[in-house]
Design an enzyme around this catalytic site. Structure first.
Site, short mmCIF file in Angstrom:
data_model
loop_
_atom_site.label_atom_id
_atom_site.label_comp_id
_atom_site.label_asym_id
_atom_site.label_seq_id
_atom_site.Cartn_x
_atom_site.Cartn_y
_atom_site.Cartn_z
N ASN A 52 -3.38 -15.08 11.29
CA ASN A 52 -2.91 -16.19 12.13
C ASN A 52 -3.85 -16.47 13.29
OD1 ASN A 52 0.07 -17.35 11.62
ND2 ASN A 52 -0.17 -15.33 10.73
N CYS B 235 0.41 -7.95 11.53
CA CYS B 235 0.65 -8.14 12.96
C CYS B 235 -0.15 -9.32 13.53
CB CYS B 235 0.34 -6.87 13.74
SG CYS B 235 1.56 -5.57 13.44
N LYS C 131 -9.80 -2.26 1.47
CA LYS C 131 -9.48 -1.15 2.38
C LYS C 131 -10.25 0.12 2.00
CE LYS C 131 -6.81 -3.91 4.33
NZ LYS C 131 -6.45 -4.22 5.70
N HIS D 224 -10.81 -2.68 11.27
CA HIS D 224 -9.73 -3.53 10.76
C HIS D 224 -9.51 -4.66 11.76
CE1 HIS D 224 -5.27 -3.66 9.20
NE2 HIS D 224 -6.03 -4.50 8.53
N TYR E 67 -1.44 -3.31 -7.04
CA TYR E 67 -1.27 -4.10 -5.82
C TYR E 67 -2.52 -4.12 -4.92
CZ TYR E 67 -0.29 -5.23 -1.04
OH TYR E 67 -0.40 -5.77 0.22
N ARG F 201 0.84 -1.19 0.00
CA ARG F 201 0.00 0.00 0.00
C ARG F 201 0.88 1.25 0.00
NH1 ARG F 201 -1.92 0.72 4.37
NH2 ARG F 201 -1.28 -1.13 5.48
N ASP G 250 -9.80 -9.98 8.43
CA ASP G 250 -9.24 -8.63 8.22
C ASP G 250 -10.22 -7.49 8.49
OD1 ASP G 250 -6.80 -7.23 7.35
OD2 ASP G 250 -7.94 -6.57 5.61
N ARG H 245 1.82 -12.14 -0.96
CA ARG H 245 0.47 -12.46 -0.46
C ARG H 245 -0.14 -13.64 -1.19
NH1 ARG H 245 -1.96 -8.92 3.73
NH2 ARG H 245 -0.28 -7.45 4.10
N SER I 99 -1.59 -3.92 10.18
CA SER I 99 -1.24 -4.77 9.04
C SER I 99 -0.02 -5.62 9.36
CB SER I 99 -0.96 -3.89 7.82
OG SER I 99 -2.10 -3.13 7.52
N ASN J 230 6.19 -8.73 1.80
CA ASN J 230 4.74 -8.52 1.74
C ASN J 230 4.10 -9.36 0.61
OD1 ASN J 230 2.33 -7.26 2.70
ND2 ASN J 230 2.36 -5.87 0.94
P1 GTP Z 1 -2.75 -7.90 7.11
O1 GTP Z 1 -3.27 -8.89 6.13
O2 GTP Z 1 -1.65 -7.07 6.57
O3 GTP Z 1 -3.81 -7.04 7.72
O4 GTP Z 1 -2.00 -8.74 8.27
P2 GTP Z 1 -2.43 -9.69 9.47
O5 GTP Z 1 -2.66 -8.86 10.69
O6 GTP Z 1 -3.50 -10.62 9.05
O7 GTP Z 1 -1.07 -10.48 9.75
P3 GTP Z 1 -0.70 -12.03 9.61
O8 GTP Z 1 -1.56 -12.92 10.48
O9 GTP Z 1 -0.65 -12.37 8.18
O10 GTP Z 1 0.76 -12.08 10.23
C1 GTP Z 1 1.83 -11.35 9.70
C2 GTP Z 1 3.13 -11.90 10.21
O11 GTP Z 1 3.14 -11.97 11.65
C3 GTP Z 1 3.43 -13.30 9.70
O12 GTP Z 1 4.75 -13.34 9.22
C4 GTP Z 1 3.26 -14.16 10.92
O13 GTP Z 1 4.12 -15.27 10.88
C5 GTP Z 1 3.59 -13.23 12.08
N1 GTP Z 1 2.85 -13.63 13.32
C6 GTP Z 1 1.51 -13.85 13.40
N2 GTP Z 1 1.15 -14.25 14.65
C7 GTP Z 1 2.28 -14.27 15.38
C8 GTP Z 1 2.57 -14.59 16.74
O14 GTP Z 1 1.71 -14.95 17.54
N3 GTP Z 1 3.88 -14.48 17.13
C9 GTP Z 1 4.86 -14.09 16.27
N4 GTP Z 1 6.11 -13.99 16.73
N5 GTP Z 1 4.63 -13.78 14.97
C10 GTP Z 1 3.36 -13.87 14.53
C1 SPV Z 2 -3.20 -4.65 5.04
O1 SPV Z 2 -2.21 -4.02 4.60
O2 SPV Z 2 -3.69 -4.43 6.17
C2 SPV Z 2 -3.80 -5.73 4.24
C3 SPV Z 2 -3.31 -5.93 2.88
O3 SPV Z 2 -4.72 -6.40 4.71
S1 SPV Z 2 -3.96 -4.80 1.73
O4 SPV Z 2 -5.18 -5.36 1.16
O5 SPV Z 2 -2.97 -4.59 0.71
O6 SPV Z 2 -4.28 -3.57 2.40
MN MN Z 3 -5.31 -5.73 6.78
#
Ligand code: GTP
Ligand code: SPV
Ligand code: MN
Length: 607
Positions: A271, A267, A223, A243, A214, A72, A290, A388, A265, A386
């Protein structure tokens, strides 16, 4: 040609855009499998897509973006309200008419040599009273196929719109017209990040995006519509667009809890949303990963709907051990962007949990070996940080039966969090709704690769909405506070702040995270029941030293003590930084948040 709709507003808008952008062809998307397959095959032929090995990843494709178009672009994201102060200090602002004039000049003839796709879509289950219809016009087939996974796209959305229904027009162009006979590139875009535009006109309910292909810049239902425009509408109409992931947690006693969690994002939302609990007898099922739209129901509780239809998840770090349910969701019918391609036609990324291939094609399309170094001498990443995957939510093995319930699910708890290597404890419960809003407003994280710019620097990201709030953030805080008055506060979710990302002095994770986070979720459930061993501290309600069972995790009693320590000196600094972050809001910072600061200050002074 017979038009697939009689909606005059839509027909007139498509006409107007065709005249402006001058595409070679116009195509109305019906959302069918056949249409999807045809477009994917066309993209394979044109070099945008690589078909993956059907024996390894049936129905899967890989796209590599231009090296500049990987995340983004927050600097280029605009909230165009008539008055600058209504966009607030955290958004980039442009006068609506001025930016429209500037962008119309860019759109003029921008689709030469390309097909203009009309992409009708619904955010939220079709026919749900909370669903919103959008129509994206795009000159990117990549956008069409991703929108088909991420939204309810096609004729069904058009039928729901009907002859007189209203929709949110979303105009998107990659900004790369083709001269007669000019050969296309694999990933057309405007390469200079400073020349991309992601513009929102909340008063018009309209989105204009130019120059990027992207994810969040181009898939405008996500978003742009479901957060920026929706948050603006939500404030006016008395609901919430957040979010947040939505998960269902079932205890060994078969009691179900619904949790909404806002983390910035990259974070950990995806997961947590589909985690496999390590605690025996506990079950997590996914409603969304999300975005969360919420309304107060007839019983006074907050009901949550996931407006999306798929996952646009971070690939690096996703492995069998960290997120087996995501791994199972992406075995088929998935679009990968900016991951590495192995010699046997499969995908690979860093921390995938399988050994690095001896040779691969990296996200830049270059030869890659584990020994490859970047220009700065560091080990070259095979996948972009990043990178995806786009996968249908229905493919998630733990998708909850009620995930498409048009009425939504009643939320029991909110979690806020972010990447905070120090000070912020593993979990901390708010004393009250207002204290919870204070916690959400004070959220922050080390920045990640999800947005262009430096990663790893601490920034405040209130409610994980800093890049996604379509109006003044001070008014947004007030909107959150107002829910304490709109319903019986006892019916509102309990609020918690969590932090999976504490580090040791040596930079190691202090908490194992992922499935082990179920141990924290159990304590959250105990607190919802008014139980759970807890201690009142100056910063909030924390678990006692042995309230969270860590048997078998390798977390020592000393680690746990550190994870739950109230670092009074650290918190005084934190408080100063929170107060600093309030300054730009001026008079639009709600008084109740200042009161929370004062109360916390007083409690810390006594500690
Ligand atoms: P967006 O799609 O950008 O909104 O992200 P998201 O908040 O869904 O993040 P996502 O769950 O994809 O996690 C992003 C990164 O954080 C990945 O590389 C994960 O491996 C890492 N991660 C997720 N949960 C944990 C956790 O509990 N501990 C640690 N150390 N890393 C984590
Ligand atoms: C984020 O950045 O929080 C995402 C990926 O979930 S995007 O759709 O590119 O914003
Ligand atoms: Mn997001």
């Amino acid at each position: 040609m017979a038009m697939p709709t009689k909606n005059q507003k839509l027909l007139a808008w498509v006409d107007e855009v065709v005249k402006l952008c001058e595409p070679e062809k116009v195509y109305w998307c019906d959302g069918s499998q056949q249409e999807y397959d045809t477009l994917c095959q066309q993209m394979v032929a044109s070099g945008t897509f690589t078909a993956l090995n059907p024996a390894k990843r049936p129905g899967c494709y890989l796209a590599r973006s231009h090296a500049s178009d990987v995340a983004r672009v927050e600097d280029r994201t605009y909230i165009c309200t008539p008055r600058r102060e209504d966009a607030g200090p955290t958004n980039n602002w442009r006068a609506p008419e001025e930016l429209k004039t500037e962008m119309r000049a860019l759109y003029k003839g921008c689709m030469h040599g390309r097909t203009l796709y009309v992409i009708p879509f619904s955010m939220g289950p079709i026919g749900s009273p909370v669903a919103k219809i959008g129509v994206e016009i795009s000159d990117s087939a990549y956008v069409v196929v991703n929108m088909r996974i991420m939204t309810r796209m096609g004729q069904a959305a058009l039928d729901a719109l009907g002859e007189h229904g209203d929709f949110i027009p979303c105009l998107h162009s990659v900004g790369a017209p083709l001269a007669k006979g000019q050969k296309d590139v694999a990933w057309p875009c405007v390469p200079d990040p400073a020349k991309k535009y992601i513009a929102h006109f909340p008063q018009d309910g309209m989105i204009w995006s130019f120059g990027s292909g992207y994810g969040g810049n181009a898939l405008l239902g996500k978003k742009c519509l479901a957060l920026r425009i929706a948050s603006y509408l939500a404030r006016a109409e008395g609901w919430m667009a957040e979010h947040m992931l939505i998960l269902k947690l079932t205890s060994p006693e078969q009691k179900a809890y619904y949790v909404g969690a806002a983390f910035p994002s990259a974070c950990g939302k995806t997961n947590l949303a589909m985690m496999q609990p390590t605690l025996p007898g506990w079950k997590v099922e996914c409603i969304g990963d999300d975005i969360n739209w919420m309304r107060i129901g007839d019983d006074g509780r907050l009901y949550a709907v996931n407006p999306e239809n798929g996952f646009f998840g971070v690939a690096p770090g996703t492995s069998r051990s960290s997120n087996p349910n995501a791994m199972d969701s992406i075995t088929r019918n998935t679009i990968f962007s900016n991951v590495a391609l192995t010699d046997d036609g499969d995908v690979w990324w860093e921390d995938m949990g399988v050994p690095a291939p001896a040779h691969a094609i990296d996200w830049k399309g270059e030869e890659w070996t584990p020994a490859k170094k970047d220009a700065d001498g560091k080990t070259a990443k095979a996948a972009h940080p990043n990178a995806r995957f786009t996968a249908p939510a229905s493919q998630c093995p733990v998708i909850a039966a009620e995930w498409e319930n048009p009425a939504g699910v009643p939320i029991d708890a909110f979690l806020f969090g972010g990447r905070r290597p120090s000070t912020i404890p593993l979990v901390n419960q708010a004393y009250s709704w207002n204290h919870g809003v204070f916690m959400g407003a004070a959220a922050g994280s080390e920045t990640t690769a999800a947005a262009l710019g430096q990663a790893g620097v601490l920034r405040r990201d209130p409610f994980a909405m800093l890049p996604f709030c379509g109006y003044h953030m001070g008014d947004y805080f007030m909107h959150w506070l107002s829910f304490g008055l709109r319903t019986n506060p006892a019916k509102l979710p309990k609020v918690f702040f969590v932090n999976w990302f504490r580090k040791t002095a040596e930079g190691k994770w202090l908490w194992p995270g992922y499935g082990e986070n179920s141990r924290v979720l159990r304590w959250v459930c105990e607190r919802i029941e008014g139980k759970g061993q807890a201690v009142e501290t100056p910063i909030g309600i924390l678990p006692t030293a042995d309230a969270i069972d860590v048997a078998g995790t390798g977390v020592t009693a000393a680690d746990m003590q550190e994870l739950l320590r109230v670092d009074v000196e650290g918190w005084k600094k934190e408080l100063a930084s929170i107060e600093e972050s309030y300054k730009p809001y001026g008079a639009r910072l709600p008084y109740a948040l200042r009161a929370e600061v004062d109360a916390l200050k007083a409690r810390l002074a006594k500690a």
